[in-house]
Design an enzyme around this catalytic site. Structure first.
Site, PDB file in Angstrom:
ATOM      1  N   ASP A 194      70.377  99.290  51.861  1.00 28.74           N
ATOM      2  CA  ASP A 194      69.131  99.900  51.433  1.00 28.74           C
ATOM      3  C   ASP A 194      69.317 100.458  50.024  1.00 28.74           C
ATOM      4  O   ASP A 194      70.403 100.933  49.672  1.00 28.74           O
ATOM      5  CB  ASP A 194      68.723 101.010  52.402  1.00 28.74           C
ATOM      6  CG  ASP A 194      67.339 101.548  52.115  1.00 28.74           C
ATOM      7  OD1 ASP A 194      67.246 102.507  51.337  1.00 28.74           O
ATOM      8  OD2 ASP A 194      66.366 100.998  52.652  1.00 28.74           O
ATOM      9  N   SER A 195      68.252 100.411  49.232  1.00 24.66           N
ATOM     10  CA  SER A 195      68.380 100.852  47.839  1.00 24.66           C
ATOM     11  C   SER A 195      68.754 102.329  47.740  1.00 24.66           C
ATOM     12  O   SER A 195      69.375 102.750  46.755  1.00 24.66           O
ATOM     13  CB  SER A 195      67.075 100.588  47.087  1.00 24.66           C
ATOM     14  OG  SER A 195      66.006 101.331  47.655  1.00 24.66           O
ATOM     15  N   SER A 196      68.394 103.131  48.727  1.00 25.13           N
ATOM     16  CA  SER A 196      68.762 104.549  48.694  1.00 25.13           C
ATOM     17  C   SER A 196      70.261 104.750  48.872  1.00 25.13           C
ATOM     18  O   SER A 196      70.783 105.831  48.561  1.00 25.13           O
ATOM     19  CB  SER A 196      67.997 105.320  49.776  1.00 25.13           C
ATOM     20  OG  SER A 196      68.287 104.789  51.064  1.00 25.13           O
ATOM     21  N   THR A 256      63.334  95.261  50.769  1.00 31.37           N
ATOM     22  CA  THR A 256      62.240  94.775  51.605  1.00 31.37           C
ATOM     23  C   THR A 256      62.025  93.281  51.452  1.00 31.37           C
ATOM     24  O   THR A 256      61.679  92.588  52.413  1.00 31.37           O
ATOM     25  CB  THR A 256      60.945  95.528  51.255  1.00 31.37           C
ATOM     26  OG1 THR A 256      61.162  96.928  51.413  1.00 31.37           O
ATOM     27  CG2 THR A 256      59.799  95.101  52.159  1.00 31.37           C
ATOM     28  N   THR A 302      58.637 117.629  31.438  1.00 29.56           N
ATOM     29  CA  THR A 302      57.322 118.058  31.909  1.00 29.56           C
ATOM     30  C   THR A 302      57.059 117.573  33.328  1.00 29.56           C
ATOM     31  O   THR A 302      57.572 116.519  33.747  1.00 29.56           O
ATOM     32  CB  THR A 302      56.211 117.531  30.979  1.00 29.56           C
ATOM     33  OG1 THR A 302      54.936 117.912  31.499  1.00 29.56           O
ATOM     34  CG2 THR A 302      56.273 116.018  30.862  1.00 29.56           C
ATOM     35  N   GLN A 303      56.287 118.339  34.071  1.00 28.60           N
ATOM     36  CA  GLN A 303      55.889 117.939  35.412  1.00 28.60           C
ATOM     37  C   GLN A 303      54.724 116.951  35.395  1.00 28.60           C
ATOM     38  O   GLN A 303      54.409 116.369  36.431  1.00 28.60           O
ATOM     39  CB  GLN A 303      55.507 119.171  36.235  1.00 28.60           C
ATOM     40  CG  GLN A 303      56.638 120.162  36.434  1.00 28.60           C
ATOM     41  CD  GLN A 303      56.216 121.352  37.260  1.00 28.60           C
ATOM     42  OE1 GLN A 303      55.099 121.407  37.779  1.00 28.60           O
ATOM     43  NE2 GLN A 303      57.107 122.335  37.408  1.00 28.60           N
ATOM     44  N   THR A 351      62.808  98.938  46.429  1.00 33.21           N
ATOM     45  CA  THR A 351      61.942  99.610  45.462  1.00 33.21           C
ATOM     46  C   THR A 351      62.184 101.113  45.356  1.00 33.21           C
ATOM     47  O   THR A 351      61.781 101.724  44.367  1.00 33.21           O
ATOM     48  CB  THR A 351      60.463  99.373  45.830  1.00 33.21           C
ATOM     49  OG1 THR A 351      60.216  99.912  47.141  1.00 33.21           O
ATOM     50  CG2 THR A 351      60.132  97.898  45.824  1.00 33.21           C
ATOM     51  N   ASP A 352      62.829 101.719  46.354  1.00 34.53           N
ATOM     52  CA  ASP A 352      62.946 103.180  46.364  1.00 34.53           C
ATOM     53  C   ASP A 352      63.704 103.702  45.154  1.00 34.53           C
ATOM     54  O   ASP A 352      63.316 104.713  44.550  1.00 34.53           O
ATOM     55  CB  ASP A 352      63.617 103.652  47.650  1.00 34.53           C
ATOM     56  CG  ASP A 352      62.711 103.485  48.867  1.00 34.53           C
ATOM     57  OD1 ASP A 352      61.505 103.272  48.659  1.00 34.53           O
ATOM     58  OD2 ASP A 352      63.206 103.550  50.004  1.00 34.53           O
ATOM     59  N   THR A 373      58.657 104.107  36.567  1.00 35.13           N
ATOM     60  CA  THR A 373      58.860 104.981  37.718  1.00 35.13           C
ATOM     61  C   THR A 373      58.004 104.470  38.868  1.00 35.13           C
ATOM     62  O   THR A 373      56.965 103.824  38.645  1.00 35.13           O
ATOM     63  CB  THR A 373      58.494 106.441  37.374  1.00 35.13           C
ATOM     64  OG1 THR A 373      58.812 107.289  38.482  1.00 35.13           O
ATOM     65  CG2 THR A 373      57.011 106.576  37.063  1.00 35.13           C
TER      66      THR A 373
END
Length: 530
Positions: A222-224, A174, A440-441, A254-255, A325
């Site tokens: 794109d980062s993806s 971006t 853990t979630q 940033t993704d 994250t």
């Protein structure tokens, strides 16, 4: 520092093992710390003659016969990660040959794929570093390995560079977007736009800011779209330019920035210079944006020598990469570190948390570019059907495609106690050489497998605890350890609980478990209980 650069240059020309052993014994231990450069070089005369074949006396053949064993112990003693690996290997018989692991090199290259962007290569001066992967490549130019670069030492006032120099590597994202005529004026990554903006930013050309060299990868992605092959390209370019810059800035989307930065932290072993990743939520071309401050502060942190590790700077804080994250898609504070305070925050001044910074490296930079990404993450929901997981594990027996299974469990690592068949399923998976990891979630906190009965059942089934690691850290650490190709699944399981790059909190520093007594909490805090 000058001694380290000189030894590094001589390592590239004469071989790293013998010189590295001499360096750690005579300089790191204190016997040569007060010597001048000329005294240091004079001490190497007999050593050079031995390396080049012109030595005589007892230091010749005997040294060659004993190099391998002594060098392994010396390097292991000066490197935290090697020490951990060696201690774990001592519990089981080490394989006499790595042929079994080397057979899967082609599979790793196929899994990683081809990079979407071409590497930059050395931008200033010769490239004297080479990664472990180059040792297996017979086509490597021998002259490039023997080329030595000794940095200029300022002997008199006014000589040498008065400003630090950083390398900015831009993959897109971006931050680099601008109105693109090819897309009808819509925002899109535009090649060359970031170069023009940075050239026009007066803040970057003041005497307080470092000099910089910008490299734009082509084409922008794109980062993806970026994966392990592109992460390896970044790590290789940092290695190629390591001696010629004081720090590095990586501009990306940033993704998947947390994955990219976490992977770099494992790829760059013994990193002694800052690598700061950043991006923005609003393009630099917009009148109001967060890109300007993120870029300036990332360059400032890259020019400082206080935090020498891979980090992410975003909004007002500097975060350890493998603890970070992405937490928001719309706010400017897009990244956070759930289980670790920021390494630094900015306001009127820069406030650093010195007690959180990693210790300086005790060896030369090593670059690992192989990543084995054959892992799967499953987030459990109430009422899940474990039959699908069973079919997947049974199908893996024939093809041996799955290396690790990451389970995102409830709370501190709990599963329904009535699903005994599921626990048996996980035990069967561990017996089939699949590394089963429990995370853990919850956003903050850690897995405590020995606190509740269900957690103890998982522990007995061979499930490994991820403690307080993020999902990005779990995935990249697994890919890195499996990509090394010199560790068994059992050894990797033990290393998952060891802090290699500061990605996990040691057990003695974790918060006390819930429902613990006041006495237990006081003991954990190292205070007396009255």
């Amino acid at each position: 520092v000058h001694f380290h650069h000189i030894v590094t240059a001589m390592n590239a020309r004469y071989g790293s093992k013998l010189l590295g052993k001499y360096y750690h014994r005579h300089l790191s231990c204190g016997s040569g710390t007060s010597s001048t450069v000329s005294d240091f070089l004079s001490k190497q005369r007999y050593l050079f003659s031995t390396v080049t074949g012109g030595g005589s006396g007892s230091g010749g053949n005997d040294g060659n016969n004993n190099d391998s064993k002594e060098d392994d112990s010396t390097i292991g003693a000066t490197n935290v990660e090697f020490t951990n690996i060696r201690s774990i290997r001592s519990k089981s018989r080490r394989l006499s040959s790595h042929k079994f692991f080397r057979e899967s090199s082609e599979n790793l290259k196929r899994l990683m794929g081809e990079p979407l962007q071409q590497p930059a290569g050395p931008l200033i001066g010769p490239d004297i570093y080479h990664s472990d992967d180059d040792d297996d490549d017979e086509s490597t130019d021998e002259s490039s390995r023997r080329s030595a670069y000794i940095p200029e030492v300022s002997l008199y006032e006014g000589e040498g560079r008065s400003k630090k120099r950083i390398l900015v590597l831009c993959t897109g994202g971006t931050l680099t977007m601008a109105p693109d005529p090819a897309h009808g004026g819509a925002l899109a990554p535009v090649q060359g736009a970031i170069s023009n903006y940075m050239a026009g930013m007066e803040e970057l050309h003041t005497k307080e800011m470092p000099d910089y060299v910008l490299h734009e990868y082509s084409p922008f992605r794109d980062s993806s779209d970026l994966g392990p092959a592109d992460w390896a390209t970044l790590a290789t370019d940092i290695k190629s330019n390591y001696l010629h810059f004081d720090g590095f800035v990586v501009l990306t989307g940033t993704d998947t920035m947390a994955y990219l930065a976490t992977a770099l932290s494992f790829m760059l072993e013994n990193l002694g210079k800052p690598v700061v990743c950043t991006g923005s939520q609003i393009p630099l071309s917009e009148p109001y944006n967060d890109a300007r401050r993120n870029l300036i502060m990332a360059m400032i942190f890259a020019s400082r020598d206080t935090i020498n590790e891979v980090t992410i700077f975003f909004h007002d804080r500097l975060l350890r990469a493998n603890r970070s994250t992405k937490v928001n898609t719309h706010r400017l504070l897009a990244f956070d570190s759930p289980n670790l305070d920021p390494l630094a925050t900015i306001g009127i001044t820069i406030d650093e948390n010195d007690h959180l910074v990693l210790p300086p490296p005790k060896g030369a930079l090593r670059v690992h570019t192989k990543m084995d990404t054959r892992l799967l993450t499953i987030r459990l929901v109430p009422g899940f059907d474990d039959e699908m997981i069973r079919q997947m594990i049974e199908a893996n027996v024939e093809k041996q495609r799955l290396k690790a299974l990451v389970l995102q469990l409830y709370g501190t690592g709990n599963i329904p106690s009535v699903k005994e068949s599921f626990i048996q399923l996980l035990s069967d998976a561990a017996e089939k050489d699949i590394l089963v990891i429990a995370s853990t979630q919850c956003f903050t906190g850690n897995v405590m497998m020995g606190h509740y009965a269900t957690g103890r059942a998982l522990e007995a089934a061979g499930v490994i605890s991820a403690s307080d690691m993020t999902l990005e850290a779990i995935a990249c650490k697994c890919a890195y350890l499996f990509g090394r190709q010199d560790l068994t699944t059992a050894e990797i399981g033990e290393l998952m609980g060891v802090s290699l790059r500061g990605e996990i909190t040691p057990p003695e520093l974790l918060s006390p478990p819930p429902l613990s007594s006041a006495y237990q909490r006081a003991i954990r805090k190292k205070t007396r209980y009255f």
